[in-house]
Design an enzyme around this catalytic site. Sequence first.
Site, PDB file in Angstrom:
ATOM      1  CE  LYS A 194      -1.783   2.970   2.088  1.00 54.21           C
ATOM      2  NZ  LYS A 194      -1.558   4.408   1.785  1.00 54.21           N
ATOM      3  CD  GLU A 268      13.156   0.584   9.372  1.00 48.98           C
ATOM      4  OE1 GLU A 268      13.651   1.565   9.968  1.00 48.98           O
ATOM      5  OE2 GLU A 268      13.784  -0.453   9.156  1.00 48.98           O
ATOM      6  CB  CYS A 302      12.966   8.803   8.558  1.00 50.84           C
ATOM      7  SG  CYS A 302      13.991   7.764   7.515  1.00 50.84           S
ATOM      8  CD  GLU A 399       9.908  12.713  11.677  1.00 54.74           C
ATOM      9  OE1 GLU A 399       8.753  12.296  11.846  1.00 54.74           O
ATOM     10  OE2 GLU A 399      10.795  12.066  11.102  1.00 54.74           O
TER      11      GLU A 399
HETATM   12  P1  NAD Z   1       2.275   8.394   7.713  1.00 52.90           P
HETATM   13  O1  NAD Z   1       2.467   7.563   8.926  1.00 52.90           O
HETATM   14  O2  NAD Z   1       1.251   9.459   7.746  1.00 52.90           O
HETATM   15  O3  NAD Z   1       1.882   7.452   6.484  1.00 52.90           O
HETATM   16  C1  NAD Z   1       2.690   6.373   6.094  1.00 52.90           C
HETATM   17  C2  NAD Z   1       1.823   5.360   5.384  1.00 52.90           C
HETATM   18  O4  NAD Z   1       0.888   4.811   6.303  1.00 52.90           O
HETATM   19  C3  NAD Z   1       0.994   5.921   4.237  1.00 52.90           C
HETATM   20  O5  NAD Z   1       0.969   4.969   3.201  1.00 52.90           O
HETATM   21  C4  NAD Z   1      -0.376   6.088   4.865  1.00 52.90           C
HETATM   22  O6  NAD Z   1      -1.436   6.038   3.939  1.00 52.90           O
HETATM   23  C5  NAD Z   1      -0.421   4.888   5.774  1.00 52.90           C
HETATM   24  N1  NAD Z   1      -1.347   4.997   6.903  1.00 52.90           N
HETATM   25  C6  NAD Z   1      -1.869   6.110   7.474  1.00 52.90           C
HETATM   26  N2  NAD Z   1      -2.673   5.779   8.507  1.00 52.90           N
HETATM   27  C7  NAD Z   1      -2.651   4.425   8.597  1.00 52.90           C
HETATM   28  C8  NAD Z   1      -3.254   3.474   9.483  1.00 52.90           C
HETATM   29  N3  NAD Z   1      -4.052   3.840  10.479  1.00 52.90           N
HETATM   30  N4  NAD Z   1      -2.991   2.149   9.296  1.00 52.90           N
HETATM   31  C9  NAD Z   1      -2.163   1.748   8.312  1.00 52.90           C
HETATM   32  N5  NAD Z   1      -1.570   2.600   7.429  1.00 52.90           N
HETATM   33  C10 NAD Z   1      -1.803   3.919   7.585  1.00 52.90           C
HETATM   34  O7  NAD Z   1       3.708   8.927   7.355  1.00 52.90           O
HETATM   35  P2  NAD Z   1       4.114   9.868   6.140  1.00 52.90           P
HETATM   36  O8  NAD Z   1       3.674  11.234   6.495  1.00 52.90           O
HETATM   37  O9  NAD Z   1       3.681   9.274   4.841  1.00 52.90           O
HETATM   38  O10 NAD Z   1       5.701   9.742   6.165  1.00 52.90           O
HETATM   39  C11 NAD Z   1       6.485  10.517   6.960  1.00 52.90           C
HETATM   40  C12 NAD Z   1       6.928   9.768   8.191  1.00 52.90           C
HETATM   41  O11 NAD Z   1       7.600   8.572   7.804  1.00 52.90           O
HETATM   42  C13 NAD Z   1       7.930  10.545   9.002  1.00 52.90           C
HETATM   43  O12 NAD Z   1       7.610  10.448  10.373  1.00 52.90           O
HETATM   44  C14 NAD Z   1       9.256   9.845   8.715  1.00 52.90           C
HETATM   45  O13 NAD Z   1      10.218   9.991   9.704  1.00 52.90           O
HETATM   46  C15 NAD Z   1       8.816   8.442   8.529  1.00 52.90           C
HETATM   47  N6  NAD Z   1       9.801   7.664   7.752  1.00 52.90           N
HETATM   48  C16 NAD Z   1      10.586   6.754   8.421  1.00 52.90           C
HETATM   49  C17 NAD Z   1      11.547   6.036   7.724  1.00 52.90           C
HETATM   50  C18 NAD Z   1      12.417   5.034   8.432  1.00 52.90           C
HETATM   51  O14 NAD Z   1      13.038   4.220   7.757  1.00 52.90           O
HETATM   52  N7  NAD Z   1      12.484   5.034   9.747  1.00 52.90           N
HETATM   53  C19 NAD Z   1      11.717   6.233   6.355  1.00 52.90           C
HETATM   54  C20 NAD Z   1      10.904   7.166   5.709  1.00 52.90           C
HETATM   55  C21 NAD Z   1       9.942   7.870   6.429  1.00 52.90           C
END
Ligand code: NAD
Length: 489
Positions: A194, A268, A302, A399
């Site tokens: 997804k 992650e 991240c 963050e």
């Molecule tokens: P997000 O958590 O809003 O969304 C990530 C994904 O989860 C999207 O595909 C979203 O549609 C989905 N999602 C949202 N709500 C959900 C739920 N209740 N159940 C299951 N899936 C759900 O994050 P974002 O804004 O897309 O990305 C930014 C974040 O990702 C930042 O906090 C960043 O630090 C983190 N990130 C971490 C890493 C790592 O390797 N640690 C890498 C990249 C990004």
Amino acid sequence: MANKIIEINFDTGWDLAPAPESTSHIQLKEQYELFIGGKWIKPESGKYFDTINPATEEKIAKVAEGNEKDVDKAVKAARKAYNEVWSKMPANERGKYIYRIARLMQEKARELAVIESIDGGKPIRESRDVDIPLAAAHFFYYAGWADKLDYAFPNRKPQSLGVAGQITPWNFPLLMAAWKIAPALATGNTVVLKPAETTPLTALKLAEIIQESGLPDGVVNIVTGAGATGAAVVNHKDVDKIAFTGSTGVGKIIQNAVVGTNKKTTLELGGKAANIIFEDAALDQAVEGIINGIYFNQGHVCCAGSRLFVQESVYDIVLRKLKDRMESLIVGNPLDKNTDIGAINSKEQLTTINNYLKIGKQEGADMYQSNCNVPKKGFWCKPTLFTNVSQSNKIVQEEIFGPVLAVQTFRTVSEVIEKANNTPYGLSAGVWTDKGSKLFNMTSQMRAGIIWGNTYNKFDPTSPFGGYKESGFGREGGLHGLKAYLKFD
Ligand code: NAD
């Protein structure tokens, strides 16, 4: 007479002739369906959402919104492919498909890079030189492991898990999909992915590549949609593994959802990395590392080095060099090869960043932004730094996920270790020093999953990646990345 091509204008940074990457070679459909069982399938709900170009605010394509029924179809397709084909196939044959996907990604690298930049807003230099080559490298790397699992884990009888549900964020869309799909396939699992709702296009192009590669139907399924679609993947009873990359908030929801189930999970999550500059460091290189660490990919990283710690004796000189370098950064058209900082991924993310800028000022910090021009349309944030901040400030603890740096000073090693560890996160850090012993002392005392020494933001498929504390658990990449998709006797 002023040179038209390279004219230095200290008010607005480098004034270079535009060098836009062509878009004539890319092929995008007006509407994308769900990729299930090797076919393009209309969503049960009949609903679609727009994916837009954050640099122009123009619609690029309509994308299907999958619901629970669609996720169920995808999981059934993945289960069937697992039971009937993928788990029975000799491992070296599986490896060949993964190699083929890697080769096709390389062949289409230019197209994938342009699509990544128009869908996500990142500079073409980065999608061309970082995202797409690294994504292909992950498929190459894991293809090599497919028939060597018994050597990777001797005497442990590694076995696949079954169906992996994978959820990815918008900051490295194709790369995050590769981090997850490649090890899952190499270990004999099938996949329901997804992708993030603001950047689904390269995952859908990957679906086309997967079709072209001849991968058996249902081995990889891609269901687009927003949070509810992701939740349907997480909560599906027939999913054996959840691999999630995204925010800590959603990571916590997922962790609660899998409690009491048999689902193996890796999370992650977010970060608030310390980038630490000692007085004995090569300062010019360190300044490049700071720039790369926080302004790279608009700070949508991240592991961004969003907290800078400078040893007091070199604070003035580092700050001056940093501000000079910030003035030379070009913010603008992501497709221009001169661009250093592209568009903020979405209006919502820009609002979040702007709120933090307001909070930073209210907390009494001093804000500095480079003097560059930004385009009128689209979502933009100038490279920003805050000085005069304290450990308890929100802009130091939370963050921001934008090009915003908080700068602090320190005198001693023990002081900076304590300050660096003083955050709920523990994903990454950087240390700049001339002394190897100091570096190793720091790395052994800092609670961060990845620590770069005299460099920053370097990635490789062979290196494990993952965090401590609220940055999540489990590792992706390298041998550790295989382990996350296996069970052992
Ligand atoms: P997000 O958590 O809003 O969304 C990530 C994904 O989860 C999207 O595909 C979203 O549609 C989905 N999602 C949202 N709500 C959900 C739920 N209740 N159940 C299951 N899936 C759900 O994050 P974002 O804004 O897309 O990305 C930014 C974040 O990702 C930042 O906090 C960043 O630090 C983190 N990130 C971490 C890493 C790592 O390797 N640690 C890498 C990249 C990004």
